[in-house]
Design a protein around this motif. Structure first.
Motif, mmCIF file in Angstrom:
data_model
loop_
_atom_site.group_PDB
_atom_site.id
_atom_site.type_symbol
_atom_site.label_atom_id
_atom_site.label_comp_id
_atom_site.label_asym_id
_atom_site.label_seq_id
_atom_site.Cartn_x
_atom_site.Cartn_y
_atom_site.Cartn_z
ATOM 1 N N GLY A 1 29.385 4.838 9.231
ATOM 2 C CA GLY A 1 28.481 4.073 8.388
ATOM 3 C C GLY A 1 27.164 4.800 8.254
ATOM 4 N N LEU A 2 26.175 4.073 7.747
ATOM 5 C CA LEU A 2 24.863 4.672 7.616
ATOM 6 C C LEU A 2 23.802 3.613 7.907
ATOM 7 C CD1 LEU A 2 24.409 5.456 3.789
ATOM 8 C CD2 LEU A 2 25.711 3.621 4.778
ATOM 9 N N ALA A 3 22.610 4.072 8.192
ATOM 10 C CA ALA A 3 21.534 3.181 8.603
ATOM 11 C C ALA A 3 20.233 3.630 7.958
ATOM 12 C CB ALA A 3 21.391 3.186 10.129
ATOM 13 N N ALA A 4 19.293 2.719 7.924
ATOM 14 C CA ALA A 4 17.978 3.051 7.378
ATOM 15 C C ALA A 4 16.900 2.311 8.140
ATOM 16 C CB ALA A 4 17.899 2.688 5.901
ATOM 17 N N MET A 5 15.742 2.912 8.174
ATOM 18 C CA MET A 5 14.549 2.281 8.744
ATOM 19 C C MET A 5 13.434 2.366 7.708
ATOM 20 S SD MET A 5 14.551 3.551 12.706
ATOM 21 C CE MET A 5 13.955 5.175 12.299
ATOM 22 N N ALA A 6 12.597 1.350 7.702
ATOM 23 C CA ALA A 6 11.471 1.335 6.766
ATOM 24 C C ALA A 6 10.221 0.846 7.475
ATOM 25 C CB ALA A 6 11.772 0.419 5.591
ATOM 26 N N THR A 7 9.107 1.448 7.136
ATOM 27 C CA THR A 7 7.802 0.980 7.589
ATOM 28 C C THR A 7 6.922 0.824 6.357
ATOM 29 O OG1 THR A 7 8.030 2.211 9.652
ATOM 30 C CG2 THR A 7 5.821 1.476 9.077
ATOM 31 N N VAL A 8 6.221 -0.296 6.287
ATOM 32 C CA VAL A 8 5.343 -0.501 5.130
ATOM 33 C C VAL A 8 3.978 -0.978 5.602
ATOM 34 C CG1 VAL A 8 7.260 -1.144 3.610
ATOM 35 C CG2 VAL A 8 5.967 -2.931 4.793
ATOM 36 N N LEU A 9 3.000 -0.720 4.756
ATOM 37 C CA LEU A 9 1.665 -1.293 4.932
ATOM 38 C C LEU A 9 1.384 -2.162 3.719
ATOM 39 C CD1 LEU A 9 -0.796 -1.038 6.929
ATOM 40 C CD2 LEU A 9 -1.799 0.457 5.208
ATOM 41 N N ILE A 10 0.883 -3.369 3.976
ATOM 42 C CA ILE A 10 0.473 -4.232 2.875
ATOM 43 C C ILE A 10 -0.986 -4.638 3.094
ATOM 44 C CG2 ILE A 10 2.830 -5.075 2.534
ATOM 45 C CD1 ILE A 10 1.988 -7.745 3.767
ATOM 46 N N ASP A 11 -1.617 -5.115 2.032
ATOM 47 C CA ASP A 11 -3.033 -5.481 2.124
ATOM 48 C C ASP A 11 -3.313 -6.612 1.139
ATOM 49 O OD1 ASP A 11 -5.623 -5.434 2.994
ATOM 50 O OD2 ASP A 11 -6.158 -3.551 1.990
ATOM 51 N N ALA A 12 -4.429 -7.258 1.322
ATOM 52 C CA ALA A 12 -4.811 -8.332 0.407
ATOM 53 C C ALA A 12 -4.908 -7.778 -1.009
ATOM 54 C CB ALA A 12 -6.142 -8.935 0.838
ATOM 55 N N ALA A 13 -4.318 -8.507 -1.958
ATOM 56 C CA ALA A 13 -4.275 -8.012 -3.337
ATOM 57 C C ALA A 13 -5.678 -8.011 -3.946
ATOM 58 C CB ALA A 13 -3.351 -8.882 -4.165
ATOM 59 N N PRO B 1 4.640 7.666 -6.936
ATOM 60 C CA PRO B 1 5.639 8.256 -6.028
ATOM 61 C C PRO B 1 5.031 8.764 -4.720
ATOM 62 C CG PRO B 1 6.050 8.958 -8.276
ATOM 63 C CD PRO B 1 4.754 8.195 -8.303
ATOM 64 N N GLY B 2 3.762 9.170 -4.761
ATOM 65 C CA GLY B 2 3.113 9.664 -3.553
ATOM 66 C C GLY B 2 2.909 8.598 -2.489
ATOM 67 N N CYS B 3 3.082 7.333 -2.856
ATOM 68 C CA CYS B 3 2.929 6.238 -1.897
ATOM 69 C C CYS B 3 4.261 5.797 -1.312
ATOM 70 C CB CYS B 3 2.239 5.051 -2.554
ATOM 71 S SG CYS B 3 0.543 5.409 -3.028
ATOM 72 N N VAL C 1 0.841 -1.200 0.000
ATOM 73 C CA VAL C 1 0.000 0.000 0.000
ATOM 74 C C VAL C 1 0.878 1.252 0.000
ATOM 75 C CG1 VAL C 1 -1.749 1.309 1.269
ATOM 76 C CG2 VAL C 1 -1.856 -1.203 1.201
ATOM 77 N N ASN C 2 1.806 1.325 0.949
ATOM 78 C CA ASN C 2 2.734 2.467 0.971
ATOM 79 C C ASN C 2 3.989 2.100 1.742
ATOM 80 O OD1 ASN C 2 1.316 2.773 3.604
ATOM 81 N ND2 ASN C 2 2.623 4.567 3.774
ATOM 82 N N ALA C 3 5.012 2.901 1.573
ATOM 83 C CA ALA C 3 6.283 2.690 2.270
ATOM 84 C C ALA C 3 6.807 4.029 2.755
ATOM 85 C CB ALA C 3 7.307 2.049 1.329
ATOM 86 N N ASP C 4 7.338 4.038 3.978
ATOM 87 C CA ASP C 4 7.947 5.240 4.553
ATOM 88 C C ASP C 4 9.374 4.879 4.957
ATOM 89 O OD1 ASP C 4 8.295 7.777 5.592
ATOM 90 O OD2 ASP C 4 7.334 7.292 7.504
ATOM 91 N N LEU C 5 10.350 5.540 4.343
ATOM 92 C CA LEU C 5 11.761 5.213 4.545
ATOM 93 C C LEU C 5 12.470 6.358 5.250
ATOM 94 C CD1 LEU C 5 12.533 3.951 0.915
ATOM 95 C CD2 LEU C 5 11.680 2.623 2.860
ATOM 96 N N THR C 6 13.394 6.005 6.148
ATOM 97 C CA THR C 6 14.215 7.014 6.810
ATOM 98 C C THR C 6 15.678 6.629 6.703
ATOM 99 O OG1 THR C 6 12.472 7.436 8.440
ATOM 100 C CG2 THR C 6 14.671 8.265 8.961
ATOM 101 N N LEU C 7 16.494 7.529 6.197
ATOM 102 C CA LEU C 7 17.944 7.342 6.165
ATOM 103 C C LEU C 7 18.554 8.065 7.351
ATOM 104 C CD1 LEU C 7 20.465 6.358 4.499
ATOM 105 C CD2 LEU C 7 20.569 8.714 3.652
ATOM 106 N N LEU C 8 19.451 7.390 8.086
ATOM 107 C CA LEU C 8 20.173 8.011 9.193
ATOM 108 C C LEU C 8 21.648 8.068 8.818
ATOM 109 C CD1 LEU C 8 17.996 5.702 10.629
ATOM 110 C CD2 LEU C 8 18.511 7.271 12.491
#
Ligand code: MG
Length: 157
Positions: A145-157, A124-126, A92-99
């Protein structure tokens, strides 16, 4: 609907560029990794696997496997999306953070966001991309170094 989160860290090493969201960004260092060391895509893959209840990136793409040596991490994402499709799930959507203290991704933010959206077959808006430093604290703050975090939402296709 199901939510998932992912985290990834890689150390800087010799080299002149880093891969972030499948985009090559010139930098004073490269990344120490078995694959191309793309922290954004690795965190994203773990978030997707987590949301689907399918384990983690190390189980599916072990760094002991010569197949993944120097691998373009987009291959991990593509394979993961196939697993989700087999499980009857869509993103559905993804939210990424680079540290990271560096590289600063401002000039590449739109390119990374568009590329990740393309890989996910989403508008791109998702896909959102955030970046933060750690105020010079810790290994990230020392530029090790560098790090990343991701949060996603998924749903039944
Ligand atoms: Mg990784």
């Amino acid at each position: 609907m199901r939510v998932g989160s992912g985290v990834d860290v890689h150390a800087f090493g010799p080299g002149d560029a880093v891969m972030l969201g499948g985009v090559r960004i010139a930098h004073s260092h490269g990344i120490v990794a078995h694959s191309d060391g793309d922290v954004l895509l690795h965190a994203l893959v773990d978030a997707l696997l987590g949301a689907a209840g399918l384990g983690d990136i190390g189980q599916h793409f072990p760094d002991s496997d010569a197949r993944w040596k120097g691998a373009d991490s987009a291959r991990f994402l593509t394979a993961t999306l196939q697993l989700l499709a087999q499980a009857g799930q869509r993103v559905v959507n993804a939210d990424l953070t680079l540290l990271a203290e560096a590289p600063r991704i401002g000039p590449w933010r739109d390119a990374i966001r568009s590329n990740v959206a393309r890989l996910l077959a989403l508008p791109p808006g998702c896909v959102n991309l955030k970046a933060t430093t750690t105020e010079r604290l810790g290994f990230l703050g020392r530029g090790e170094g560098l790090a990343a975090m991701a949060t996603v939402l998924i749903d039944a296709a």
